[in-house]
Design a protein around this motif. Sequence first.
Motif, PDB file in Angstrom:
ATOM      1  N   ARG A 153       0.861  -1.179   0.000  1.00 28.82           N
ATOM      2  CA  ARG A 153       0.000   0.000   0.000  1.00 28.82           C
ATOM      3  C   ARG A 153       0.897   1.228   0.000  1.00 28.82           C
ATOM      4  O   ARG A 153       2.023   1.195   0.485  1.00 28.82           O
ATOM      5  CB  ARG A 153      -0.893   0.016   1.228  1.00 28.82           C
TER       6      ARG A 153
ATOM      7  N   GLN B 190      -4.631   5.074   7.164  1.00 34.42           N
ATOM      8  CA  GLN B 190      -5.348   3.937   7.759  1.00 34.42           C
ATOM      9  C   GLN B 190      -5.119   3.910   9.275  1.00 34.42           C
ATOM     10  O   GLN B 190      -6.043   3.687  10.058  1.00 34.42           O
ATOM     11  CB  GLN B 190      -4.806   2.649   7.115  1.00 34.42           C
TER      12      GLN B 190
ATOM     13  N   PHE C 219      -8.807   6.955  15.513  1.00 30.21           N
ATOM     14  CA  PHE C 219     -10.002   7.742  15.817  1.00 30.21           C
ATOM     15  C   PHE C 219     -11.261   6.878  15.863  1.00 30.21           C
ATOM     16  O   PHE C 219     -12.173   7.155  16.641  1.00 30.21           O
ATOM     17  CB  PHE C 219     -10.138   8.919  14.847  1.00 30.21           C
ATOM     18  N   ILE C 220     -11.303   5.837  15.052  1.00 29.42           N
ATOM     19  CA  ILE C 220     -12.443   4.914  15.157  1.00 29.42           C
ATOM     20  C   ILE C 220     -12.475   4.337  16.567  1.00 29.42           C
ATOM     21  O   ILE C 220     -13.525   4.235  17.198  1.00 29.42           O
ATOM     22  CB  ILE C 220     -12.346   3.811  14.081  1.00 29.42           C
TER      23      ILE C 220
ATOM     24  N   GLY D  46     -14.257   6.385  18.886  1.00 26.88           N
ATOM     25  CA  GLY D  46     -15.690   6.597  18.651  1.00 26.88           C
ATOM     26  C   GLY D  46     -16.013   7.567  17.518  1.00 26.88           C
ATOM     27  O   GLY D  46     -17.131   8.057  17.420  1.00 26.88           O
ATOM     28  N   PHE D  47     -15.051   7.820  16.646  1.00 31.20           N
ATOM     29  CA  PHE D  47     -15.308   8.718  15.513  1.00 31.20           C
ATOM     30  C   PHE D  47     -15.797   7.902  14.318  1.00 31.20           C
ATOM     31  O   PHE D  47     -15.362   6.776  14.109  1.00 31.20           O
ATOM     32  CB  PHE D  47     -14.031   9.453  15.095  1.00 31.20           C
ATOM     33  N   THR D  48     -16.698   8.495  13.523  1.00 30.09           N
ATOM     34  CA  THR D  48     -17.024   7.896  12.232  1.00 30.09           C
ATOM     35  C   THR D  48     -16.297   8.701  11.151  1.00 30.09           C
ATOM     36  O   THR D  48     -15.769   9.776  11.410  1.00 30.09           O
ATOM     37  CB  THR D  48     -18.533   7.911  11.945  1.00 30.09           C
ATOM     38  N   ILE D  49     -16.299   8.126   9.939  1.00 30.58           N
ATOM     39  CA  ILE D  49     -15.538   8.756   8.861  1.00 30.58           C
ATOM     40  C   ILE D  49     -16.497   9.385   7.860  1.00 30.58           C
ATOM     41  O   ILE D  49     -17.394   8.714   7.356  1.00 30.58           O
ATOM     42  CB  ILE D  49     -14.635   7.716   8.174  1.00 30.58           C
TER      43      ILE D  49
ATOM     44  N   GLU E 213     -16.845  11.810   4.290  1.00 34.34           N
ATOM     45  CA  GLU E 213     -16.089  12.304   3.146  1.00 34.34           C
ATOM     46  C   GLU E 213     -16.937  13.345   2.433  1.00 34.34           C
ATOM     47  O   GLU E 213     -18.121  13.466   2.700  1.00 34.34           O
ATOM     48  CB  GLU E 213     -15.720  11.153   2.215  1.00 34.34           C
TER      49      GLU E 213
ATOM     50  N   LYS F  22     -19.284  13.451  15.765  1.00 36.13           N
ATOM     51  CA  LYS F  22     -17.927  13.016  16.118  1.00 36.13           C
ATOM     52  C   LYS F  22     -17.332  12.359  14.884  1.00 36.13           C
ATOM     53  O   LYS F  22     -17.491  11.169  14.663  1.00 36.13           O
ATOM     54  CB  LYS F  22     -18.027  12.017  17.280  1.00 36.13           C
TER      55      LYS F  22
ATOM     56  N   ALA G  74     -22.633  10.744  25.962  1.00 35.79           N
ATOM     57  CA  ALA G  74     -23.031   9.477  25.343  1.00 35.79           C
ATOM     58  C   ALA G  74     -21.849   8.849  24.595  1.00 35.79           C
ATOM     59  O   ALA G  74     -21.069   9.538  23.964  1.00 35.79           O
ATOM     60  CB  ALA G  74     -24.184   9.725  24.391  1.00 35.79           C
TER      61      ALA G  74
ATOM     62  N   THR H  85     -20.102   6.917  21.655  1.00 36.44           N
ATOM     63  CA  THR H  85     -20.415   6.836  20.228  1.00 36.44           C
ATOM     64  C   THR H  85     -19.702   5.644  19.621  1.00 36.44           C
ATOM     65  O   THR H  85     -18.680   5.199  20.128  1.00 36.44           O
ATOM     66  CB  THR H  85     -19.968   8.115  19.503  1.00 36.44           C
ATOM     67  N   GLN H  86     -20.298   5.145  18.540  1.00 37.51           N
ATOM     68  CA  GLN H  86     -19.747   3.981  17.853  1.00 37.51           C
ATOM     69  C   GLN H  86     -18.869   4.474  16.710  1.00 37.51           C
ATOM     70  O   GLN H  86     -19.362   5.141  15.798  1.00 37.51           O
ATOM     71  CB  GLN H  86     -20.918   3.148  17.311  1.00 37.51           C
ATOM     72  N   GLY H  87     -17.597   4.176  16.766  1.00 36.06           N
ATOM     73  CA  GLY H  87     -16.734   4.555  15.658  1.00 36.06           C
ATOM     74  C   GLY H  87     -16.787   3.491  14.575  1.00 36.06           C
ATOM     75  O   GLY H  87     -16.823   2.306  14.887  1.00 36.06           O
ATOM     76  N   ALA H  88     -16.830   3.885  13.325  1.00 38.89           N
ATOM     77  CA  ALA H  88     -16.923   2.885  12.265  1.00 38.89           C
ATOM     78  C   ALA H  88     -16.641   3.497  10.906  1.00 38.89           C
ATOM     79  O   ALA H  88     -16.681   4.708  10.732  1.00 38.89           O
ATOM     80  CB  ALA H  88     -18.316   2.270  12.249  1.00 38.89           C
ATOM     81  N   LYS H  89     -16.350   2.601   9.975  1.00 37.94           N
ATOM     82  CA  LYS H  89     -16.301   3.007   8.576  1.00 37.94           C
ATOM     83  C   LYS H  89     -17.634   2.628   7.949  1.00 37.94           C
ATOM     84  O   LYS H  89     -18.276   1.668   8.393  1.00 37.94           O
ATOM     85  CB  LYS H  89     -15.185   2.249   7.847  1.00 37.94           C
TER      86      LYS H  89
ATOM     87  N   GLU I 166     -19.061   1.892   1.948  1.00 39.12           N
ATOM     88  CA  GLU I 166     -18.195   2.274   0.836  1.00 39.12           C
ATOM     89  C   GLU I 166     -16.728   2.271   1.267  1.00 39.12           C
ATOM     90  O   GLU I 166     -15.858   1.759   0.562  1.00 39.12           O
ATOM     91  CB  GLU I 166     -18.583   3.676   0.356  1.00 39.12           C
ATOM     92  N   GLN I 167     -16.472   2.820   2.447  1.00 38.17           N
ATOM     93  CA  GLN I 167     -15.091   2.861   2.936  1.00 38.17           C
ATOM     94  C   GLN I 167     -14.563   1.448   3.161  1.00 38.17           C
ATOM     95  O   GLN I 167     -13.400   1.154   2.861  1.00 38.17           O
ATOM     96  CB  GLN I 167     -15.037   3.679   4.231  1.00 38.17           C
TER      97      GLN I 167
ATOM     98  N   ASP J  31     -11.362  -0.388   1.280  1.00 45.60           N
ATOM     99  CA  ASP J  31     -10.293  -1.060   2.029  1.00 45.60           C
ATOM    100  C   ASP J  31     -10.110  -2.490   1.545  1.00 45.60           C
ATOM    101  O   ASP J  31      -8.986  -2.945   1.325  1.00 45.60           O
ATOM    102  CB  ASP J  31     -10.640  -1.110   3.521  1.00 45.60           C
TER     103      ASP J  31
ATOM    104  N   SER K 131      -8.471  -2.633  -1.879  1.00 42.47           N
ATOM    105  CA  SER K 131      -7.035  -2.317  -1.819  1.00 42.47           C
ATOM    106  C   SER K 131      -6.249  -3.497  -1.278  1.00 42.47           C
ATOM    107  O   SER K 131      -5.171  -3.817  -1.771  1.00 42.47           O
ATOM    108  CB  SER K 131      -6.794  -1.093  -0.925  1.00 42.47           C
TER     109      SER K 131
END
Lengths: 340, 809
Positions: free
Chosen positions: A107, A115, A121-122, A125-128, A130, A189, B488, B490-494, B497-498, B502, B505
């Motif tokens: 990569r 990545q 950050f995930i 608790g962050f989402t992504i 774009e 977030k 609260a 929070t749920q982190g996630a992709k 599409e992301q 991945d 790739s």
Amino acid sequence: MQEQLQLIKKQAEEDLQKCLTMDQLNEVRIKYLGKKGELTQVLRGMAQLPAEERPLIGQLANEIRDSLENSLSLYSEKIKVKELEKKLRAESIDVTLPGIAPDLGRRHPLHLVLQEIKNIFIGMGFTIEEGPEIELDYYNFEALNIPKDHPARDMQDSFYITPEVLLRTHTSPVQARTMEKTKPHVPVKIIVPGKVYRRDDDATHSPMFHQVEGLVIDKNIRFSDLKGTLLNFARQMFGPEQQIRLRPSFFPFTEPSAEVDISCVMCKGAGCRVCKQTGWLEILGSGMVHPRVLEMGGYDPEEVTGFAFGMGVERITMLKYGIDDMRHLFENDVRFLHQF
Amino acid sequence: MRVSWKWLNELVDINLKPEELAEVMTMSGVAVEGIEYLNKGVRGVIVGLIQEIYPHPQADKLSVCKVSVGDAVLTIVTGASNVKAGQKVPVAVPGAVLPEKKIERAVFRGLESEGMLCSADELGMDADKLPPEQRDGILILAEECPVGADIVPLLGLDDIVLELELTPNRADCLSMINVAREVAALTGGRLKLPEIEKSGASQACEALIKINIQDQDLCKRYVGRVIEHVQIKESPLWLKQRLLAAGVRPINNIVDITNYVMMEMGQPLHAFDYDCLADKTIIVRRAADGEEITTLDGKKRELTPEMLVIADAHKPVGIAGVMGGLESEVTAQTKTILLESAYFHGPSIRRTSNALALRSEASLRFEKGVDLEQVSLAADRACQLMAQLGAGVPVEGQVDCYPHPEERYPIRLRLERVNSILGTDLGETEVEKILKALNITILERDLEDWHVFTPSYRRDLELEIDLIEEIARLNGYDKIPTTLPYGATTQGAKNAEQRLHDRISEIMVGQGLFEVITYSFINPRHLDWLYLPPGHELRQTVVVSNPLSEEQGIMRTTILPGLLETVKRNINKRNKNLKLFELGKVYLSSGFPGERKLPQEKWVLGAISTGKKEKTWAYGEENYDFFFLKGVAENIFSSLGLGDVSFVKSENNPSLHPGRCARIIVGGKKVGFIGEVHPLVLEKYGIEQRAAVFSLYLDELIGLVSEAVRYQPVPRFPAVTRDLAIVVPEAVEAGQVLGVIKDTGKTLLKNISLFDVYRGQQIREGYKSLAFSLTWQAEDRTLTDEEVNKLHREIEAALARELGADLRR
């Protein structure tokens, strides 16, 4: 008879001792124990013996046969071991010949770092999110408290498509878009990775580069939370001993604003060429979301507050891998790419 | 902003070393980018007076000087031609040190020289900032320099300059006084600001000049003062040193004073030759269309109605805030001047200075906004200095045209808000102490709130949040605690599409491809290089209106140019065997601008392969050709669980080999193409070996991919594998044969593998032999030979019927 038997036994044992292969061993077996074998012949001749001798001779003959079979199996084991050894010796290879590896790709280092940033950050608790790279002036500037004629537009010389549309100069427009989409709900977030564009092209600037933006909006978000979040990030990204330092700065869309330095990844803060002897490296800009930006995004700044930050992925990649020229990242020389 | 350390120390008490102050300032928002010691290593150089000068008896190009240095007269040989008897010059006596060398006695063509006369350059000074006559040759010193004195303080070389890097909100620090105020606020040092004699409106002045601001939107305030009996001369040494340290070139006393006040107070001033002003009138107005002016630099400039000018009764005499006119320039003959101090609209100045490519210290300050309330005081300050230095006699009073004085409002500041934004626990007294340090006036205090008034020079302080930032800054960012957000979880996630990107790739990397990242913009000539005909959909480009060069001319509509260029660049470096991919966007203008507000951005996976896997000691070579890349694509589809995939021959892709190109159809939708690059395209890119490419629109795939996997029982009954070899006409494609076999074999057929394609002996001309290995398996029983035989007969019959195939035995 007795003597004849003893003689067979002696001969057989001598023959056995000469055996080197399984084939020879089989010949010995046939010679003595086969249908026409010598011992078999003797046993067949038993019928002609006087009845009183028969038990004695019979016993002896059986003993000799058992012992012979015993020896045969013993020799057979020995020969098997020897033959296997010989076979293995013959199959020996040169283990220093190179392996035949299936091809493995790589990569791009920028994406490896991206990545890693995303994963950190995930985990928090962050989402992504774009957004478009070709962006409305409104989202790129105005919604971020950078009206037309604002001197801060000078800081980011932009590529324009039409007077109202440009190549985004930072990932921050996605802040505005996300607020518009999410309002009035909290928490927000998100991190926003992506390509951005500025009219600069030299050893330290590329007209296209990558940023990761972060935005948190909720009730009771404080400047101290920004500091804690970024410290957490820095330690996961660069090591648990990392220190960070915030310096007051200015961005139109945050207030208070801060440049964030990490202790130098090369010298661990002692001072070196990379950190220009300061012991610190600037890696990102950040601040509390400006109340006007919250308002434009549809939030009441008296109800919610937020923080935002943005970092250059190229810079972090270069620091992490010790790359000295940004142009390597876009030349894609496979000898370069192969190293990651 | 270059801040002279000596000057700063005159304005505020400082108990820190320059480096320490720099650290304090940087950590509180006014970054010190560098510290320059003006003395680059000069020691022992003193002022000498040339008493006599005569040619060197043995050398044409050398002269011999008798130089008095007070207690002695030295004989010095020089090669310079600009020295005359009676001049004062810097003399490096034996033992002196210059930045580049150490001075000793030396013999030049038989004559001993007791030292050296120095040029500005030899003294380590920035010659560009000196008047032109001082740049070359020996530096001629001012009359007032005492003979024998150390040159270092006389030339201001004992000063240190702090180079400030100001953020756009801190334009107030483009003023020495405001920097001193900042330092005082940070360190508690006592301020020592100059006392300025304030003037007021006066009839004397009003009788001399009329000021009329016509375009009040672009000029909020205009102050004029008149100075008579002007005597143009050189400025005193101290003034020149200040300007030099600040990076401004000294010119004459009048200009130098205006520049000095600009550096000191942040207010740019301009001096007009009063006698050149028609009707003794100043009109501040937009330029008329087609109006022209010759500026101080001697260039004729065409003005537009967007530009603000200062005009007299007839014509423009200056471009407001940008540059004065040549005609009204202050010259040696000037007797009377009109001094201008004004507030111009920043954005307008910015546009004008950009349009004329004229940027100056003055325009920079107007752009960022000067202190509106100090406009009149700055004019007074300049008059005070002119009087003090004998540059002229100011007429009493001023004309202050300020039609709508700015109303300023108090700001409410809440202690609770301060702490809830910062996460701190500051008390009332701590906050009040900071407000006081910043010269912020507390008007009143009710309950938890303050109502405060900010000083006029801090135009950046408008809102409560601005004050909170000031409090954070002065209290120190290092004192902000370190916390994490609460509330609260929070749920982190992709998102899907992301995750798909991945996965793809990873699959590409797993197959040995290297990921590349290339620029999103391309040179438009790439579209020609790809042989795209006029009107082709990939020619609907998004055009960059202000590229740095044609290399950023348009946004890419296809991912091929970046891949082809990367291949070319690698081949140039002898990396000939390449397998690369890029996952990025292409940009299509379809409907933009117009019905669409923004162009379309589509995610694309592009791959390119060329060369081969080199033979090893164990295996032969393997080409990175069309079928290699097709296999890569097939692996993507199978990894993503996409079964309904077909490659359909296509001859109309202009960039690809017409005989080696296919559309890729998944789930009935065209998702991309694959093929060998057309030889003409390769030629354009200078690639001398075959290359295969594919391109997939990932947005088309995303709807077809399901992340949910359902387990299928592993078969319990054994499989039967049997070969099938047929001969078909050349025109029949393998895909057709596979189709017939699959349709006929139905569910019992678990796998087909094509293991041989053969042409040649034993095969008729125009025919080819294809050999398959078919795997049969039932889920509920062991298949018998008879069953499999029957299935094979059915397939053979179907192949013969539909494709004219013969069984090959």
